[in-house]
Design an enzyme around this catalytic site. Sequence first.
Site, mmCIF file in Angstrom:
data_model
loop_
_atom_site.group_PDB
_atom_site.id
_atom_site.type_symbol
_atom_site.label_atom_id
_atom_site.label_comp_id
_atom_site.label_asym_id
_atom_site.label_seq_id
_atom_site.Cartn_x
_atom_site.Cartn_y
_atom_site.Cartn_z
ATOM 1 N N LYS A 170 69.819 21.595 20.274
ATOM 2 C CA LYS A 170 70.875 22.035 21.201
ATOM 3 C C LYS A 170 72.129 22.509 20.459
ATOM 4 C CE LYS A 170 69.144 18.908 24.784
ATOM 5 N NZ LYS A 170 69.444 17.942 25.854
ATOM 6 N N ALA A 476 46.366 -33.405 40.303
ATOM 7 C CA ALA A 476 45.041 -33.134 40.877
ATOM 8 C C ALA A 476 44.147 -34.366 40.822
ATOM 9 C CB ALA A 476 44.376 -31.968 40.145
ATOM 10 N N SER A 546 45.932 -27.771 30.729
ATOM 11 C CA SER A 546 45.395 -26.617 29.976
ATOM 12 C C SER A 546 45.371 -25.372 30.855
ATOM 13 C CB SER A 546 44.010 -26.904 29.401
ATOM 14 O OG SER A 546 43.124 -27.393 30.376
#
Length: 633
Positions: A170, A476, A546
């Site tokens: 430019k 769990a 995990s």
Amino acid sequence: MTDPIYKTDALIAEDIDQYLKVHEHKTMLRFITCGSVDDGKSTLIGRLLYDSKMIFEDQLEALQADSKKVGTQGQEIDFALLVDGLAAEREQGITIDVAYRFFATEKRKFIVADTPGHEQYTRNMVTGASTADLAVILIDARKGILTQTRRHSYLAHLIGIRNIVLAVNKMDLVGYDQAVFDGIVKDYAAFARSIGITAFTPMPISGFKGDNITGLSPNTPWYRGPALIEHLETVDVNSAADADKPFRMAVQWVNRPNLDFRGFSGQIATGSVRPGDAIRVLPSGKTSTITRIVTLNGDLEEAVAGQSVTLCFADEVDCSRGDVIAASDSPPQVADQFEATIVWMADEEMLPGRSYWLKIGAQTVTATVQQPKYQVNVNTMEQLAAKTLELNAIGVANLSTDRQVVFEPYADNRTLGGFILIDKITNATVAAGMLHFSLRRAQNVHWQATDVSRDFHAGLKNQKPAVLWFTGLSGAGKSTIANLVEKRLARMNRHTFLLDGDNVRHGLNKDLGFTDADRVENIRRVGEVAKLMTDAGLIVITAFISPFRAERDMVRQMMQPGEFIEVHIDTSLADAEARDVKGLYKKARAGQLKNFTGIDSPYEAPEDPEIRIDTADMTAEEAAEAIVARLIP
């Protein structure tokens, strides 16, 4: 009477044949254009295609129409539209993906990659640069050197591009002012020295106006260097230098069309080879002699770097895909531990200790990356402490592979020194890297042979070793069920050991936190301990969240076939949170507990576990009984 249509087709075919013959023996230069956003990369490539007459009439008509509708240059041709093919790019006026274009001049053929300027697409720039011989670094004359100028220059040098063109673009917008050009060149030279670039070719250009592209411009009478095309036509390419190096060829395919022929196919990376040359196959180290160099067009008396050939040996040497055929008297190195520079290309951060596929040449192995030694700040060249690498980060780290790899330092050989890392779960390419050197093992550290085998240990205990790997959300019921399983096995006179997640963190893993990286290392250590316990003949029971499939698969790979039994304690997040025996979910919801699985850290449920326990359908005692029945029918 001759059919005029047939005659026209024949002439077209003749023209195409002549065109191919003209270009057949020309050298090929691969180069990239890079730099910051709006520095004019796409416009420059469009100008090169336009001036080299590589645009068909219908393309030119479409370009003229598109320039009026979506162009950025008023009523004049917007050359960037020749390259910015994605709709998103045209809408935003930026380059997102890597765009490859072919063009040719009377002297040379070219493949140019237009790479994106935005920081978030740095990984695309690395992709384009990986096969380039030359980089055109564009700078907007009005803006000077920007962050991406530094970043792309550093990456181009890092990837091994030694031919750098500093294109100050430019220039028409600054009145072709020599002082502006000289100032930018001076600033860039200082930066280039700091990152190891010893030479570059500066030139003032205007991609839009065509100044100093195909010929020297009268608007810059003070410039005495070459025009861009002239420089591209005459610069030395890497293939010429590769031909002078020792012979190397990675085997991509064992060519066995019938019982009477056996050859090894691939592309020659460096050097040259002739019938009668002594070669060595790595990593095995077996030696032989070349008898034939076979190609589609007949046998060759010599083959050089860049050619794809099939080599035949004088001896029946074991050689397969991924092996490297090399000059017998100067073979490459073989190792399984390295220091490397890594450019991280994935949205998810690197997890030290996680296993990835590492692909180098035609070799694919499992690799584990350690915590980075440091991360590079490309703006200041500072070496910053880092525990991981995020998207577009560049760092230096050690890595190890599961078997030996044939390699050479990247600075000497791109093919045998450059690699990519691939996520084992998603198969996505997550990083590109360059090997520096191998890490020497201490000479007194080796595998010690033992007289009492793992089979003997198992026989003494009258059982088959196994790992019952319990995984599931916090709450769990993993630890409860695992404890019941061990009690049942103990009553059956089985020799067991229970590794519980909380207990292990009091000792072996008390130095680890709960970041993703620390979770990976936590499971790696537990896996190594479990492996030693199976070697002792034990039935190992583990109870860990995990959360990542990759790490559970990593532990599976450590074990003997059939010894790893994944037990998914499948409990919904709502049920686990309702139990919340330890009050952990409550703390996590309140922001007092960071990186908690299921809340602000992911859990990747097993896709095909050996045993799945749905705690909504059975009690802990029933689950334990089912697991023991599966282990010992």
